[in-house]
Design a protein around this motif. Structure first.
Motif, PDB file in Angstrom:
ATOM      1  N   ASP A 196      20.115  15.246  20.656  1.00 10.50           N
ATOM      2  CA  ASP A 196      19.139  14.157  20.773  1.00 10.50           C
ATOM      3  C   ASP A 196      19.660  13.042  21.684  1.00 10.50           C
ATOM      4  OD1 ASP A 196      17.409  15.485  19.066  1.00 10.50           O
ATOM      5  OD2 ASP A 196      17.894  14.245  17.313  1.00 10.50           O
ATOM      6  N   MET A 197      20.940  12.697  21.518  1.00  8.83           N
ATOM      7  CA  MET A 197      21.561  11.664  22.360  1.00  8.83           C
ATOM      8  C   MET A 197      21.528  12.087  23.827  1.00  8.83           C
ATOM      9  SD  MET A 197      25.010  10.508  20.399  1.00  8.83           S
ATOM     10  CE  MET A 197      25.020  10.238  18.646  1.00  8.83           C
ATOM     11  N   GLU A 198      21.921  13.332  24.083  1.00  9.84           N
ATOM     12  CA  GLU A 198      21.954  13.838  25.460  1.00  9.84           C
ATOM     13  C   GLU A 198      20.560  13.818  26.083  1.00  9.84           C
ATOM     14  OE1 GLU A 198      23.767  17.630  24.748  1.00  9.84           O
ATOM     15  OE2 GLU A 198      25.778  16.863  25.181  1.00  9.84           O
ATOM     16  N   THR A 199      19.544  14.206  25.310  1.00 13.58           N
ATOM     17  CA  THR A 199      18.169  14.196  25.810  1.00 13.58           C
ATOM     18  C   THR A 199      17.727  12.773  26.133  1.00 13.58           C
ATOM     19  OG1 THR A 199      17.627  16.177  24.550  1.00 13.58           O
ATOM     20  CG2 THR A 199      15.779  14.809  25.261  1.00 13.58           C
ATOM     21  N   HIS A 200      18.020  11.851  25.228  1.00 15.00           N
ATOM     22  CA  HIS A 200      17.646  10.449  25.437  1.00 15.00           C
ATOM     23  C   HIS A 200      18.358   9.871  26.667  1.00 15.00           C
ATOM     24  CE1 HIS A 200      16.325   6.422  24.338  1.00 15.00           C
ATOM     25  NE2 HIS A 200      17.571   6.009  24.522  1.00 15.00           N
ATOM     26  N   ILE A 201      19.642  10.121  26.783  1.00 14.06           N
ATOM     27  CA  ILE A 201      20.412   9.616  27.924  1.00 14.06           C
ATOM     28  C   ILE A 201      19.910  10.255  29.212  1.00 14.06           C
ATOM     29  CG2 ILE A 201      22.708   9.547  28.984  1.00 14.06           C
ATOM     30  CD1 ILE A 201      23.802   9.252  26.060  1.00 14.06           C
ATOM     31  N   SER A 202      19.549  11.525  29.166  1.00 11.80           N
ATOM     32  CA  SER A 202      19.026  12.214  30.347  1.00 11.80           C
ATOM     33  C   SER A 202      17.748  11.548  30.856  1.00 11.80           C
ATOM     34  CB  SER A 202      18.758  13.684  30.014  1.00 11.80           C
ATOM     35  OG  SER A 202      18.237  14.349  31.128  1.00 11.80           O
ATOM     36  N   VAL A 203      16.871  11.157  29.944  1.00 12.74           N
ATOM     37  CA  VAL A 203      15.632  10.468  30.330  1.00 12.74           C
ATOM     38  C   VAL A 203      15.964   9.147  31.018  1.00 12.74           C
ATOM     39  CG1 VAL A 203      13.575   9.301  29.416  1.00 12.74           C
ATOM     40  CG2 VAL A 203      14.204  11.574  28.568  1.00 12.74           C
ATOM     41  N   ILE A 204      16.904   8.409  30.449  1.00 14.08           N
ATOM     42  CA  ILE A 204      17.294   7.116  31.044  1.00 14.08           C
ATOM     43  C   ILE A 204      17.921   7.338  32.417  1.00 14.08           C
ATOM     44  CG2 ILE A 204      18.686   5.028  30.772  1.00 14.08           C
ATOM     45  CD1 ILE A 204      18.629   5.549  27.726  1.00 14.08           C
ATOM     46  N   VAL A 205      18.805   8.323  32.523  1.00 11.58           N
ATOM     47  CA  VAL A 205      19.475   8.613  33.797  1.00 11.58           C
ATOM     48  C   VAL A 205      18.434   8.912  34.880  1.00 11.58           C
ATOM     49  CG1 VAL A 205      20.920  10.317  34.988  1.00 11.58           C
ATOM     50  CG2 VAL A 205      21.695   9.324  32.835  1.00 11.58           C
ATOM     51  N   LYS A 206      17.427   9.706  34.529  1.00 11.22           N
ATOM     52  CA  LYS A 206      16.383  10.050  35.499  1.00 11.22           C
ATOM     53  C   LYS A 206      15.593   8.820  35.945  1.00 11.22           C
ATOM     54  CE  LYS A 206      15.984  14.782  33.953  1.00 11.22           C
ATOM     55  NZ  LYS A 206      15.261  15.742  33.128  1.00 11.22           N
ATOM     56  N   ASP A 255      30.563  10.279  29.787  1.00  9.88           N
ATOM     57  CA  ASP A 255      30.746  11.726  29.966  1.00  9.88           C
ATOM     58  C   ASP A 255      29.401  12.441  30.056  1.00  9.88           C
ATOM     59  OD1 ASP A 255      33.478  11.587  30.072  1.00  9.88           O
ATOM     60  OD2 ASP A 255      33.829  12.455  28.089  1.00  9.88           O
ATOM     61  N   ILE A 256      28.451  12.032  29.221  1.00  7.88           N
ATOM     62  CA  ILE A 256      27.125  12.646  29.257  1.00  7.88           C
ATOM     63  C   ILE A 256      26.457  12.374  30.598  1.00  7.88           C
ATOM     64  CG2 ILE A 256      24.809  12.596  28.251  1.00  7.88           C
ATOM     65  CD1 ILE A 256      26.241  12.048  25.508  1.00  7.88           C
ATOM     66  N   ILE A 257      26.570  11.144  31.095  1.00  3.97           N
ATOM     67  CA  ILE A 257      26.005  10.800  32.412  1.00  3.97           C
ATOM     68  C   ILE A 257      26.627  11.684  33.496  1.00  3.97           C
ATOM     69  CG2 ILE A 257      25.854   9.006  34.195  1.00  3.97           C
ATOM     70  CD1 ILE A 257      25.806   6.945  31.850  1.00  3.97           C
ATOM     71  N   LYS A 258      27.938  11.828  33.465  1.00  2.00           N
ATOM     72  CA  LYS A 258      28.629  12.655  34.471  1.00  2.00           C
ATOM     73  C   LYS A 258      28.150  14.104  34.416  1.00  2.00           C
ATOM     74  CE  LYS A 258      32.816   9.867  34.296  1.00  2.00           C
ATOM     75  NZ  LYS A 258      34.198   9.801  33.793  1.00  2.00           N
ATOM     76  N   ILE A 259      27.995  14.625  33.203  1.00  2.00           N
ATOM     77  CA  ILE A 259      27.531  16.010  33.052  1.00  2.00           C
ATOM     78  C   ILE A 259      26.114  16.163  33.603  1.00  2.00           C
ATOM     79  CG2 ILE A 259      26.845  17.746  31.338  1.00  2.00           C
ATOM     80  CD1 ILE A 259      29.269  16.710  29.642  1.00  2.00           C
ATOM     81  N   ILE A 260      25.243  15.216  33.311  1.00  2.00           N
ATOM     82  CA  ILE A 260      23.863  15.272  33.800  1.00  2.00           C
ATOM     83  C   ILE A 260      23.846  15.264  35.326  1.00  2.00           C
ATOM     84  CG2 ILE A 260      21.683  13.984  33.945  1.00  2.00           C
ATOM     85  CD1 ILE A 260      22.338  13.036  31.013  1.00  2.00           C
ATOM     86  N   LEU A 261      24.603  14.355  35.927  1.00  2.00           N
ATOM     87  CA  LEU A 261      24.652  14.285  37.396  1.00  2.00           C
ATOM     88  C   LEU A 261      25.263  15.553  37.984  1.00  2.00           C
ATOM     89  CD1 LEU A 261      25.679  10.557  37.925  1.00  2.00           C
ATOM     90  CD2 LEU A 261      23.471  11.602  38.492  1.00  2.00           C
ATOM     91  N   TRP A 262      26.338  16.046  37.367  1.00  2.00           N
ATOM     92  CA  TRP A 262      26.997  17.254  37.855  1.00  2.00           C
ATOM     93  C   TRP A 262      26.040  18.450  37.805  1.00  2.00           C
ATOM     94  CZ3 TRP A 262      30.690  19.119  40.685  1.00  2.00           C
ATOM     95  CH2 TRP A 262      31.081  20.428  40.550  1.00  2.00           C
ATOM     96  N   ASN A 263      25.360  18.610  36.663  1.00  2.00           N
ATOM     97  CA  ASN A 263      24.429  19.724  36.526  1.00  2.00           C
ATOM     98  C   ASN A 263      23.272  19.633  37.521  1.00  2.00           C
ATOM     99  OD1 ASN A 263      25.912  20.935  34.511  1.00  2.00           O
ATOM    100  ND2 ASN A 263      24.721  20.054  32.861  1.00  2.00           N
ATOM    101  N   HIS A 264      22.823  18.420  37.769  1.00  2.00           N
ATOM    102  CA  HIS A 264      21.736  18.249  38.745  1.00  2.00           C
ATOM    103  C   HIS A 264      22.206  18.620  40.153  1.00  2.00           C
ATOM    104  CE1 HIS A 264      18.038  16.725  40.465  1.00  2.00           C
ATOM    105  NE2 HIS A 264      18.782  16.137  41.387  1.00  2.00           N
ATOM    106  N   ARG A 265      23.392  18.186  40.507  1.00  2.00           N
ATOM    107  CA  ARG A 265      23.923  18.474  41.849  1.00  2.00           C
ATOM    108  C   ARG A 265      24.237  19.966  42.016  1.00  2.00           C
ATOM    109  NH1 ARG A 265      25.111  14.277  44.943  1.00  2.00           N
ATOM    110  NH2 ARG A 265      26.865  15.214  46.015  1.00  2.00           N
ATOM    111  N   LYS A 266      24.595  20.629  40.909  1.00  2.00           N
ATOM    112  CA  LYS A 266      24.855  22.064  40.939  1.00  2.00           C
ATOM    113  C   LYS A 266      23.569  22.866  40.995  1.00  2.00           C
ATOM    114  CE  LYS A 266      27.012  23.612  37.464  1.00  2.00           C
ATOM    115  NZ  LYS A 266      27.821  24.184  36.393  1.00  2.00           N
ATOM    116  N   GLY A 267      22.458  22.225  40.647  1.00  2.00           N
ATOM    117  CA  GLY A 267      21.178  22.933  40.633  1.00  2.00           C
ATOM    118  C   GLY A 267      20.865  23.580  39.306  1.00  2.00           C
ATOM    119  N   CYS A 268      21.494  23.099  38.235  1.00  2.00           N
ATOM    120  CA  CYS A 268      21.242  23.662  36.896  1.00  2.00           C
ATOM    121  C   CYS A 268      19.883  23.202  36.372  1.00  2.00           C
ATOM    122  CB  CYS A 268      22.315  23.243  35.911  1.00  2.00           C
ATOM    123  SG  CYS A 268      23.921  23.932  36.298  1.00  2.00           S
TER     124      CYS A 268
END
Length: 122
Positions: free
Chosen positions: A57-67, A109-122
């Motif tokens: 849930d935290m990761e999903t919420h942070i992902s929305v904010i990051v976007k 760390d969650i922000i870094k993972i989200i950005l990394w996955n986006h740049r990798k095309g995940c």
């Protein structure tokens, strides 16, 4: 301006009572950042002290904010510090348990993972 990574501006290690005196009996114990990289050398769920469902849930919420806030064409290190701080504050408002992590390491760390996955095309 904040040092990088931004310190948690929402936590108090030694809360003050009504008289402005330090309450030594209510010192908040912060969770130190594990050595290494999240997802590579350690799992967040083993260190954040929450369930896998809560972490998801935290990761999903942070992902929305990051976007909403960050520029996905930039790496984590080139993002504006004020935007990273905004994400940390908004995440902590929704999930106060994140304040237990020293210097926002779990949120960062969650922000870094989200950005990394986006740049990798995940």
């Amino acid at each position: 301006m904040f040092a990088y990574p931004p310190p948690c501006s929402l936590r108090t290690c030694n809360p003050l009572d009504e008289d402005g005196e330090s309450e030594t009996s209510s010192v908040v114990v912060l969770i130190p950042k594990p050595k290494g990289k999240a997802g590579k050398t350690y799992k967040l769920v083993n260190h954040v002290q929450c369930s896998l469902e809560q972490l998801s849930d935290m990761e999903t919420h942070i992902s929305v904010i990051v976007k909403e806030v960050l520029d996905f064409s930039c790496t984590y290190m080139t993002q504006e510090q004020s935007k990273i701080t905004t994400i940390c504050e908004r995440a902590a408002n929704q999930y106060p348990d994140l304040l237990k992590c020293d210097s926002n390491w779990a949120t960062l760390d969650i922000i870094k993972i989200i950005l990394w996955n986006h740049r990798k095309g995940c």
